[in-house]
Design a protein around this motif. Structure first.
Motif, PDB file in Angstrom:
ATOM      1  N   ALA A  22       0.814  -1.224   0.000  1.00 47.81           N
ATOM      2  CA  ALA A  22       0.000   0.000   0.000  1.00 47.81           C
ATOM      3  C   ALA A  22       0.843   1.267   0.000  1.00 47.81           C
ATOM      4  CB  ALA A  22      -0.935   0.002   1.212  1.00 47.81           C
ATOM      5  N   CYS A  23       2.087   1.189   0.396  1.00 50.27           N
ATOM      6  CA  CYS A  23       2.900   2.390   0.520  1.00 50.27           C
ATOM      7  C   CYS A  23       3.694   2.740  -0.728  1.00 50.27           C
ATOM      8  CB  CYS A  23       3.839   2.246   1.713  1.00 50.27           C
ATOM      9  SG  CYS A  23       2.933   2.240   3.267  1.00 50.27           S
ATOM     10  N   GLU A  24       3.492   2.041  -1.805  1.00 53.19           N
ATOM     11  CA  GLU A  24       4.161   2.380  -3.057  1.00 53.19           C
ATOM     12  C   GLU A  24       3.319   3.390  -3.819  1.00 53.19           C
ATOM     13  OE1 GLU A  24       7.234   1.536  -3.899  1.00 53.19           O
ATOM     14  OE2 GLU A  24       7.319   0.550  -1.971  1.00 53.19           O
TER      15      GLU A  24
ATOM     16  N   LEU B 197       1.745  -0.331 -10.695  1.00 52.83           N
ATOM     17  CA  LEU B 197       2.788  -1.223 -11.200  1.00 52.83           C
ATOM     18  C   LEU B 197       3.746  -1.634 -10.078  1.00 52.83           C
ATOM     19  CD1 LEU B 197       4.063  -2.634 -13.628  1.00 52.83           C
ATOM     20  CD2 LEU B 197       5.383  -0.570 -14.029  1.00 52.83           C
ATOM     21  N   GLN B 198       4.151  -0.689  -9.254  1.00 59.57           N
ATOM     22  CA  GLN B 198       5.047  -1.004  -8.141  1.00 59.57           C
ATOM     23  C   GLN B 198       4.358  -1.909  -7.131  1.00 59.57           C
ATOM     24  OE1 GLN B 198       5.907   3.002  -6.955  1.00 59.57           O
ATOM     25  NE2 GLN B 198       7.911   2.994  -7.954  1.00 59.57           N
ATOM     26  N   ARG B 199       3.112  -1.579  -6.793  1.00 57.01           N
ATOM     27  CA  ARG B 199       2.380  -2.408  -5.832  1.00 57.01           C
ATOM     28  C   ARG B 199       2.151  -3.806  -6.382  1.00 57.01           C
ATOM     29  NH1 ARG B 199      -0.005   2.610  -5.132  1.00 57.01           N
ATOM     30  NH2 ARG B 199      -1.587   2.150  -6.686  1.00 57.01           N
ATOM     31  N   GLY B 200       1.844  -3.914  -7.668  1.00 53.85           N
ATOM     32  CA  GLY B 200       1.640  -5.223  -8.286  1.00 53.85           C
ATOM     33  C   GLY B 200       2.909  -6.063  -8.291  1.00 53.85           C
TER      34      GLY B 200
ATOM     35  N   THR C 287      -2.570  -9.222  -7.886  1.00 53.10           N
ATOM     36  CA  THR C 287      -3.919  -8.658  -7.834  1.00 53.10           C
ATOM     37  C   THR C 287      -4.135  -7.897  -6.531  1.00 53.10           C
ATOM     38  OG1 THR C 287      -4.732 -10.461  -9.202  1.00 53.10           O
ATOM     39  CG2 THR C 287      -6.366  -9.207  -7.967  1.00 53.10           C
ATOM     40  N   ALA C 288      -3.722  -8.493  -5.433  1.00 54.36           N
ATOM     41  CA  ALA C 288      -3.872  -7.830  -4.136  1.00 54.36           C
ATOM     42  C   ALA C 288      -3.060  -6.542  -4.079  1.00 54.36           C
ATOM     43  CB  ALA C 288      -3.436  -8.773  -3.014  1.00 54.36           C
ATOM     44  N   GLY C 289      -1.864  -6.564  -4.637  1.00 52.08           N
ATOM     45  CA  GLY C 289      -1.035  -5.368  -4.633  1.00 52.08           C
ATOM     46  C   GLY C 289      -1.630  -4.229  -5.443  1.00 52.08           C
TER      47      GLY C 289
ATOM     48  N   VAL D 197      -8.778  -0.554  -1.923  1.00 51.74           N
ATOM     49  CA  VAL D 197      -9.524  -1.229  -0.859  1.00 51.74           C
ATOM     50  C   VAL D 197      -9.208  -0.630   0.509  1.00 51.74           C
ATOM     51  CG1 VAL D 197      -9.906  -3.454   0.264  1.00 51.74           C
ATOM     52  CG2 VAL D 197      -9.631  -3.350  -2.201  1.00 51.74           C
ATOM     53  N   THR D 198      -7.954  -0.279   0.734  1.00 49.92           N
ATOM     54  CA  THR D 198      -7.527   0.243   2.048  1.00 49.92           C
ATOM     55  C   THR D 198      -6.777   1.559   1.895  1.00 49.92           C
ATOM     56  OG1 THR D 198      -5.502  -1.068   1.917  1.00 49.92           O
ATOM     57  CG2 THR D 198      -7.361  -2.066   3.093  1.00 49.92           C
ATOM     58  N   PRO D 199      -7.433   2.617   1.442  1.00 47.28           N
ATOM     59  CA  PRO D 199      -6.718   3.880   1.240  1.00 47.28           C
ATOM     60  C   PRO D 199      -6.267   4.557   2.534  1.00 47.28           C
ATOM     61  CG  PRO D 199      -9.063   4.191   0.905  1.00 47.28           C
ATOM     62  CD  PRO D 199      -8.834   2.709   1.097  1.00 47.28           C
ATOM     63  N   GLN D 200      -6.845   4.192   3.670  1.00 46.24           N
ATOM     64  CA  GLN D 200      -6.513   4.845   4.925  1.00 46.24           C
ATOM     65  C   GLN D 200      -5.138   4.433   5.455  1.00 46.24           C
ATOM     66  OE1 GLN D 200      -8.891   2.554   4.477  1.00 46.24           O
ATOM     67  NE2 GLN D 200      -8.929   1.081   6.140  1.00 46.24           N
ATOM     68  N   TYR D 201      -4.538   3.356   4.934  1.00 41.57           N
ATOM     69  CA  TYR D 201      -3.255   2.882   5.463  1.00 41.57           C
ATOM     70  C   TYR D 201      -2.057   3.624   4.917  1.00 41.57           C
ATOM     71  CZ  TYR D 201      -5.774  -0.904   7.646  1.00 41.57           C
ATOM     72  OH  TYR D 201      -6.639  -1.618   8.403  1.00 41.57           O
ATOM     73  N   CYS D 202      -2.161   4.180   3.740  1.00 45.60           N
ATOM     74  CA  CYS D 202      -1.022   4.870   3.174  1.00 45.60           C
ATOM     75  C   CYS D 202      -1.504   5.976   2.270  1.00 45.60           C
ATOM     76  CB  CYS D 202      -0.157   3.887   2.381  1.00 45.60           C
ATOM     77  SG  CYS D 202       1.464   4.522   2.035  1.00 45.60           S
ATOM     78  N   ARG D 203      -0.873   7.126   2.360  1.00 44.52           N
ATOM     79  CA  ARG D 203      -1.282   8.262   1.551  1.00 44.52           C
ATOM     80  C   ARG D 203      -0.155   8.687   0.647  1.00 44.52           C
ATOM     81  NH1 ARG D 203      -5.814   8.814   4.056  1.00 44.52           N
ATOM     82  NH2 ARG D 203      -5.967   8.906   6.270  1.00 44.52           N
TER      83      ARG D 203
END
Length: 68
Positions: A18-20, A24-27, A54-56, A62-68
């Protein structure tokens, strides 16, 4: 038991990926993590890589509150 480990591990990828900055980086992080986790629990790695990628990619949606 292996399915539980896989589910917990993939959920852990959400926090790491989530912090990328881009999908593409998250994937890529998700695919790599999923592959390693799947291999660690005895799989061939391909399913883990697909699920991890897929999850990346969707973790910031899905969880935008964890990383901005």
């Amino acid at each position: 038991m292996q399915n539980v480990i896989r589910i917990i591990a993939v959920l852990g990828v959400f926090g790491v990926a989530a912090c990328e900055n881009s999908d593409l980086q998250r994937g890529a992080i998700g695919a790599g993590s999923g592959y390693l986790i799947d291999r660690a629990v005895g799989g061939d790695g391909m399913v883990g890589a697909a699920v991890g990628a897929t999850a990346g990619v969707v973790c910031d949606d899905v969880t935008p509150q964890y990383c901005r």
